[in-house]
Enzyme design. Sequence first.
Site, mmCIF file in Angstrom:
data_model
loop_
_atom_site.group_PDB
_atom_site.id
_atom_site.type_symbol
_atom_site.label_atom_id
_atom_site.label_comp_id
_atom_site.label_asym_id
_atom_site.label_seq_id
_atom_site.Cartn_x
_atom_site.Cartn_y
_atom_site.Cartn_z
ATOM 1 N N HIS A 1 34.005 -67.504 18.874
ATOM 2 C CA HIS A 1 35.253 -68.221 18.601
ATOM 3 C C HIS A 1 36.363 -67.600 19.450
ATOM 4 O O HIS A 1 36.390 -66.384 19.655
ATOM 5 C CB HIS A 1 35.600 -68.142 17.114
ATOM 6 C CG HIS A 1 36.733 -69.047 16.752
ATOM 7 N ND1 HIS A 1 38.044 -68.713 17.021
ATOM 8 C CD2 HIS A 1 36.754 -70.272 16.192
ATOM 9 C CE1 HIS A 1 38.814 -69.712 16.630
ATOM 10 N NE2 HIS A 1 38.068 -70.663 16.120
ATOM 11 N N GLY B 1 39.604 -75.951 11.474
ATOM 12 C CA GLY B 1 40.221 -74.760 10.887
ATOM 13 C C GLY B 1 41.141 -75.150 9.748
ATOM 14 O O GLY B 1 40.720 -75.376 8.614
ATOM 15 N N GLY B 2 42.440 -75.267 10.035
ATOM 16 C CA GLY B 2 43.466 -75.484 9.017
ATOM 17 C C GLY B 2 43.146 -76.593 8.018
ATOM 18 O O GLY B 2 43.269 -76.403 6.803
ATOM 19 N N GLU C 1 36.227 -76.010 22.059
ATOM 20 C CA GLU C 1 37.501 -75.764 21.380
ATOM 21 C C GLU C 1 38.528 -75.294 22.404
ATOM 22 O O GLU C 1 38.643 -74.086 22.672
ATOM 23 C CB GLU C 1 37.322 -74.670 20.325
ATOM 24 C CG GLU C 1 36.389 -75.060 19.202
ATOM 25 C CD GLU C 1 36.794 -74.364 17.919
ATOM 26 O OE1 GLU C 1 37.124 -75.057 16.955
ATOM 27 O OE2 GLU C 1 36.820 -73.125 17.889
ATOM 28 N N GLY D 1 44.968 -74.514 16.139
ATOM 29 C CA GLY D 1 46.053 -74.106 15.252
ATOM 30 C C GLY D 1 47.435 -74.466 15.759
ATOM 31 O O GLY D 1 48.432 -73.978 15.247
ATOM 32 N N SER E 1 42.856 -78.491 15.981
ATOM 33 C CA SER E 1 43.828 -79.354 15.293
ATOM 34 C C SER E 1 43.246 -80.702 14.873
ATOM 35 O O SER E 1 43.928 -81.731 14.961
ATOM 36 C CB SER E 1 45.092 -79.534 16.153
ATOM 37 O OG SER E 1 45.717 -78.281 16.356
ATOM 38 N N ASN F 1 36.014 -73.874 9.292
ATOM 39 C CA ASN F 1 36.193 -72.448 9.581
ATOM 40 C C ASN F 1 37.426 -71.952 8.831
ATOM 41 O O ASN F 1 38.547 -72.279 9.211
ATOM 42 C CB ASN F 1 36.362 -72.294 11.106
ATOM 43 C CG ASN F 1 36.703 -70.873 11.509
ATOM 44 O OD1 ASN F 1 36.590 -69.938 10.708
ATOM 45 N ND2 ASN F 1 37.104 -70.704 12.763
ATOM 46 N N TRP F 2 37.191 -71.190 7.787
ATOM 47 C CA TRP F 2 38.309 -70.722 6.952
ATOM 48 C C TRP F 2 39.041 -69.524 7.551
ATOM 49 O O TRP F 2 40.050 -69.078 6.992
ATOM 50 C CB TRP F 2 37.798 -70.348 5.553
ATOM 51 C CG TRP F 2 37.404 -71.516 4.717
ATOM 52 C CD1 TRP F 2 37.385 -72.834 5.092
ATOM 53 C CD2 TRP F 2 36.967 -71.488 3.355
ATOM 54 N NE1 TRP F 2 36.957 -73.614 4.040
ATOM 55 C CE2 TRP F 2 36.702 -72.816 2.969
ATOM 56 C CE3 TRP F 2 36.767 -70.460 2.417
ATOM 57 C CZ2 TRP F 2 36.247 -73.139 1.688
ATOM 58 C CZ3 TRP F 2 36.321 -70.789 1.149
ATOM 59 C CH2 TRP F 2 36.065 -72.120 0.784
ATOM 60 N N LYS F 3 38.507 -68.956 8.598
ATOM 61 C CA LYS F 3 39.149 -67.784 9.237
ATOM 62 C C LYS F 3 39.452 -66.714 8.182
ATOM 63 O O LYS F 3 38.645 -66.502 7.290
ATOM 64 C CB LYS F 3 40.393 -68.235 10.018
ATOM 65 C CG LYS F 3 40.057 -69.417 10.944
ATOM 66 C CD LYS F 3 41.139 -69.781 11.901
ATOM 67 C CE LYS F 3 40.663 -70.952 12.749
ATOM 68 N NZ LYS F 3 41.579 -71.291 13.806
ATOM 69 N N GLU G 1 39.260 -66.804 18.865
ATOM 70 C CA GLU G 1 40.018 -65.718 18.214
ATOM 71 C C GLU G 1 39.225 -64.406 18.240
ATOM 72 O O GLU G 1 39.816 -63.322 18.277
ATOM 73 C CB GLU G 1 40.381 -66.138 16.779
ATOM 74 C CG GLU G 1 41.482 -67.197 16.808
ATOM 75 C CD GLU G 1 41.492 -68.158 15.651
ATOM 76 O OE1 GLU G 1 40.839 -67.878 14.617
ATOM 77 O OE2 GLU G 1 42.145 -69.215 15.767
HETATM 78 P P1 PGA Z 1 42.353 -75.614 13.786
HETATM 79 O O1 PGA Z 1 41.247 -74.502 14.132
HETATM 80 O O2 PGA Z 1 41.611 -76.816 13.265
HETATM 81 O O3 PGA Z 1 43.226 -74.997 12.771
HETATM 82 O O4 PGA Z 1 43.044 -75.923 15.071
HETATM 83 C C1 PGA Z 1 40.022 -74.852 14.727
HETATM 84 C C2 PGA Z 1 39.187 -73.622 14.950
HETATM 85 O O5 PGA Z 1 39.735 -72.567 15.278
HETATM 86 O O6 PGA Z 1 37.955 -73.653 14.794
#
Ligand code: PGA
Length: 259
Positions: A99, A232-233, A165, A171, A211, A13-15, A101
């Site tokens: 998600h 994500g990251g 999640e 994050g 994470s 997930n590149w956000k 976010e």
């Molecule tokens: P993260 O994000 O790996 O940076 O914690 C995961 C996500 O939001 O899907």
Amino acid sequence: MSDRARRPVLAGNWKMHRLRAEAADYAVALRAGLPAEPPAEVVLFPSFLSIPTLAEALAGSPVEVGGQDLHAQPEGAHTGDVSAAQLLDAGCRWVLCGHSERRRDHGETDARVIAKARAALAAGLRPIVCVGESRDERRAGQTFDVLDRQVAELPEDPALLLAYEPVWAIGTGETATPEVAADAHRFLRERLGRRLGEPYACRLRILYGGSVTPDNASELAARADIDGFLVGGASLDPRRFLAILGAFAPSGADPRGTP
Ligand code: PGA
């Protein structure tokens, strides 16, 4: 071949990161490092604007592309939103729904998330429905109540996947321990087994997100109830993403697939 009950999925997930040229470069690096037979299905979720670029750059590879969100209506006066048909048209096969976010930044409710998942399924997209408790909810002992509520109306469809999640792990660098993650995954599978039947729950793939890095991926992937990751990251760097993919290689196998 792996002895897993379900084929794992590695989702990136590149956000709100990366421009189109960066997406094209990423695809080149990813293709160069991808094993001939990846040990998981691999999907990337770039920004809407990079979807066509990435889908084109990955055409003919096993890597698929998805949208980070969609509107529940098939079309209409919804400024700034994107429909399932538009995602398909741009080259998507997958979409994220709910998600944390999106829930936080856009006030998405459980009902709206489920409506989006239904719209995705109706259009032929594979939704990954994201669930998870906040830090306060975990501290208050409400984790399972929250998860129960978030999946109460989950549609029964073999194309749907879940992602657990925990919000406190996204994050933050604070990954759920394999025990904490596996407990939540087991709870979700049991809960859905009771409502939708054992066979469905046994086939349902539940990804872990929060994470995930090359350092903790193998320990998490070793858990029978964890069927993949939503990253994500660490998905922003193709080398780190490929290293995480290696966590799903059957033990002893070279993740690059070379002899
Ligand atoms: P993260 O994000 O790996 O940076 O914690 C995961 C996500 O939001 O899907």
